[in-house]
Design a protein around this motif. Sequence first.
Motif, PDB file in Angstrom:
ATOM      1  N   ARG A 184       0.729  -1.041   0.065  1.00 15.65           N
ATOM      2  CA  ARG A 184      -0.122  -0.140   0.052  1.00 15.65           C
ATOM      3  C   ARG A 184       0.954   1.430  -0.072  1.00 15.65           C
ATOM      4  NH1 ARG A 184      -3.383  -1.423   5.166  1.00 15.65           N
ATOM      5  NH2 ARG A 184      -1.472  -1.934   5.644  1.00 15.65           N
ATOM      6  N   GLY A 185       1.971   1.238   0.613  1.00 14.23           N
ATOM      7  CA  GLY A 185       2.791   2.393   0.677  1.00 14.23           C
ATOM      8  C   GLY A 185       4.251   1.898   0.386  1.00 14.23           C
ATOM      9  N   GLU A 186       5.459   2.242   0.937  1.00 14.94           N
ATOM     10  CA  GLU A 186       6.619   1.996   0.601  1.00 14.94           C
ATOM     11  C   GLU A 186       6.938   0.641   1.550  1.00 14.94           C
ATOM     12  OE1 GLU A 186      11.466   3.562   0.918  1.00 14.94           O
ATOM     13  OE2 GLU A 186       9.638   4.873   1.531  1.00 14.94           O
ATOM     14  N   VAL A 187       7.513  -0.621   0.935  1.00 13.05           N
ATOM     15  CA  VAL A 187       7.824  -1.728   1.757  1.00 13.05           C
ATOM     16  C   VAL A 187       8.974  -1.432   2.529  1.00 13.05           C
ATOM     17  CG1 VAL A 187       8.847  -3.957   1.239  1.00 13.05           C
ATOM     18  CG2 VAL A 187       7.409  -3.125  -0.150  1.00 13.05           C
ATOM     19  N   GLY A 188       8.911  -1.874   3.935  1.00 10.27           N
ATOM     20  CA  GLY A 188       9.789  -1.387   4.836  1.00 10.27           C
ATOM     21  C   GLY A 188      10.194  -0.038   5.357  1.00 10.27           C
ATOM     22  N   ALA A 189       8.900   0.779   5.210  1.00  7.44           N
ATOM     23  CA  ALA A 189       9.026   2.003   5.454  1.00  7.44           C
ATOM     24  C   ALA A 189       9.049   2.304   7.245  1.00  7.44           C
ATOM     25  CB  ALA A 189       7.677   2.771   5.102  1.00  7.44           C
ATOM     26  N   TRP A 190       8.794   1.269   7.765  1.00  9.78           N
ATOM     27  CA  TRP A 190       8.836   1.391   9.226  1.00  9.78           C
ATOM     28  C   TRP A 190      10.202   1.002   9.901  1.00  9.78           C
ATOM     29  CZ3 TRP A 190       9.468  -3.751  10.144  1.00  9.78           C
ATOM     30  CH2 TRP A 190       9.177  -4.558   9.104  1.00  9.78           C
ATOM     31  N   ARG A 196      16.285  -0.861   5.687  1.00  6.07           N
ATOM     32  CA  ARG A 196      15.759  -0.441   4.213  1.00  6.07           C
ATOM     33  C   ARG A 196      16.625  -0.936   3.191  1.00  6.07           C
ATOM     34  NH1 ARG A 196      13.053   3.790   6.654  1.00  6.07           N
ATOM     35  NH2 ARG A 196      14.357   5.405   5.541  1.00  6.07           N
ATOM     36  N   ARG A 197      17.663  -0.437   3.290  1.00  9.69           N
ATOM     37  CA  ARG A 197      18.611  -0.463   2.071  1.00  9.69           C
ATOM     38  C   ARG A 197      18.927  -2.104   2.198  1.00  9.69           C
ATOM     39  NH1 ARG A 197      20.972   4.234   4.362  1.00  9.69           N
ATOM     40  NH2 ARG A 197      22.485   3.082   5.453  1.00  9.69           N
ATOM     41  N   ILE A 332      13.102 -10.561  10.936  1.00  6.94           N
ATOM     42  CA  ILE A 332      12.616 -10.633   9.653  1.00  6.94           C
ATOM     43  C   ILE A 332      13.467 -11.678   8.734  1.00  6.94           C
ATOM     44  CG2 ILE A 332      11.748  -9.468   7.625  1.00  6.94           C
ATOM     45  CD1 ILE A 332      11.655  -7.024   9.415  1.00  6.94           C
ATOM     46  N   SER A 333      13.034 -12.764   8.443  1.00 10.47           N
ATOM     47  CA  SER A 333      13.724 -13.750   7.691  1.00 10.47           C
ATOM     48  C   SER A 333      13.727 -13.463   6.167  1.00 10.47           C
ATOM     49  CB  SER A 333      13.379 -15.411   8.178  1.00 10.47           C
ATOM     50  OG  SER A 333      12.049 -15.655   7.412  1.00 10.47           O
ATOM     51  N   LEU A 334      14.762 -13.295   5.668  1.00 13.35           N
ATOM     52  CA  LEU A 334      14.827 -13.022   3.955  1.00 13.35           C
ATOM     53  C   LEU A 334      15.323 -14.199   3.486  1.00 13.35           C
ATOM     54  CD1 LEU A 334      16.449  -9.435   4.486  1.00 13.35           C
ATOM     55  CD2 LEU A 334      13.981  -9.861   4.269  1.00 13.35           C
TER      56      LEU A 334
END
Length: 448
Positions: A184-190, A196-197, A332-334
């Motif tokens: 809905r917004g920017e992924v990872g904005a929080w 985020r990078r 958060i697992s990636l």
Amino acid sequence: MKHRIVVLGAGYAGAWGAGNLARRLSPADTEITVVNAVPDFVERMRLHHLAAGHDLAFRTLSDVFSGTGVRLRLGRVTGVDPERKTVTLTGEGGGHGEHGEGELAYDTLLYTLGSSVAQHDVPGVAEHAFDVTGLPSALRLRERLARLGTGGSVLVVGEGLTGIEAATEFAESRPDLCVSLAARGEVGAWLSPRARRHLRRAFDRLGITVHDNSGIDAVEPGRAITADGRSLAADVTVWSAGFAVHPLAAGSGLEVTGSGRIVVDRTMRSLTHPDVYAAGDCAYAIGENGKPLPMSCATAGFTAQQATAAITARLTGRPVPLTGLKYYGNHISLGRRDAIFQMVDAPRAGQRPPRRHRRDRRTRRGHRGVRSRRRQSHLPARHRRHGPAHSPGRGLATTPPRYARPPHLVTQVRPRWSPHPDTRPPRRQVSQGHARRIAPNLCDLHSA
């Protein structure tokens, strides 16, 4: 008559709470029953691994509660009557434990039924989208992804923890698929700028296409429609745009929020019905930062800890302790080889964390006639020695200096402990020499 404690749900909050109550309360005075719809303990935060094709080993609840005295009853909760103090169940055929339709009476209720996927009344989600909030839905997604051939497209809707972890897991496990994420917004904005990078680099490494500012208004076969009218192609749409609680609590007369979560006080007790406690996603609890605790596995643990501590204290006539309600961070697992840990409510630099509540180690009866189990030891669990001649944690231990007890405090040995005072073995005073023979390290640490 024994005090009847009923725990609804055996997820992270329910299973932990039931086991903790069984450890703290005497089985001679209490009867603990866990009601769950399935016979297995389901690790919800690992279901996206299952959907991606990995095999998970599930433990049966009968094995989890083996030896604790906790009774397991399989069934689906269809009603709660806090005035009559009963729970209505529908039977689930087969499995371990008791099952069958009927009513279950309680004296204290711990409500931990959790949450499910929030569809937000978006057209087509129920008919065409998949989710990973439950075992049946995760298995359906697993079967669908297995049938998806090379070049198939998967669209994950939602920029929260579930969406990020699901998208990265699918992309890493199935590099032959085209995975995208709609936010809905920017992924990872929080997240912090550095996090985020790192998240963006992980998306680029795994080949995930990110659609920022793309709220989904409808899901159709083969595509999803955004709020601005764009069409995002997707052979499979995975919906992870939030969680919602079952309307069961609202229909039972308990005070709930607009979203259906049970309003509780600082001890996880219902504001309208003092015999009802809530923990996990279904509880609307305010954290130490003054904000509502989010729906998460960590919140389930903190709220269940507070609820069980309050139940135990009130049944045994002790002051109710206040446990920590801090949401420390997000794990958060990636995929399987990368992750982010984002601190949220960590203590400020130079600030010491609060001391843990010091509990009374003596067994006594409370004003309601319920005994608590004796505290096992003054030592941390990692420094205890277990043996067949000792009850768990009661044996003397070899400890480093910081945890050593002065030799003059080693005054008695209890080979075995009973919850009933009249059946306990008599105290046996030991001399300093005997203490040195049975626990030489404890004495030498202070005589050196």
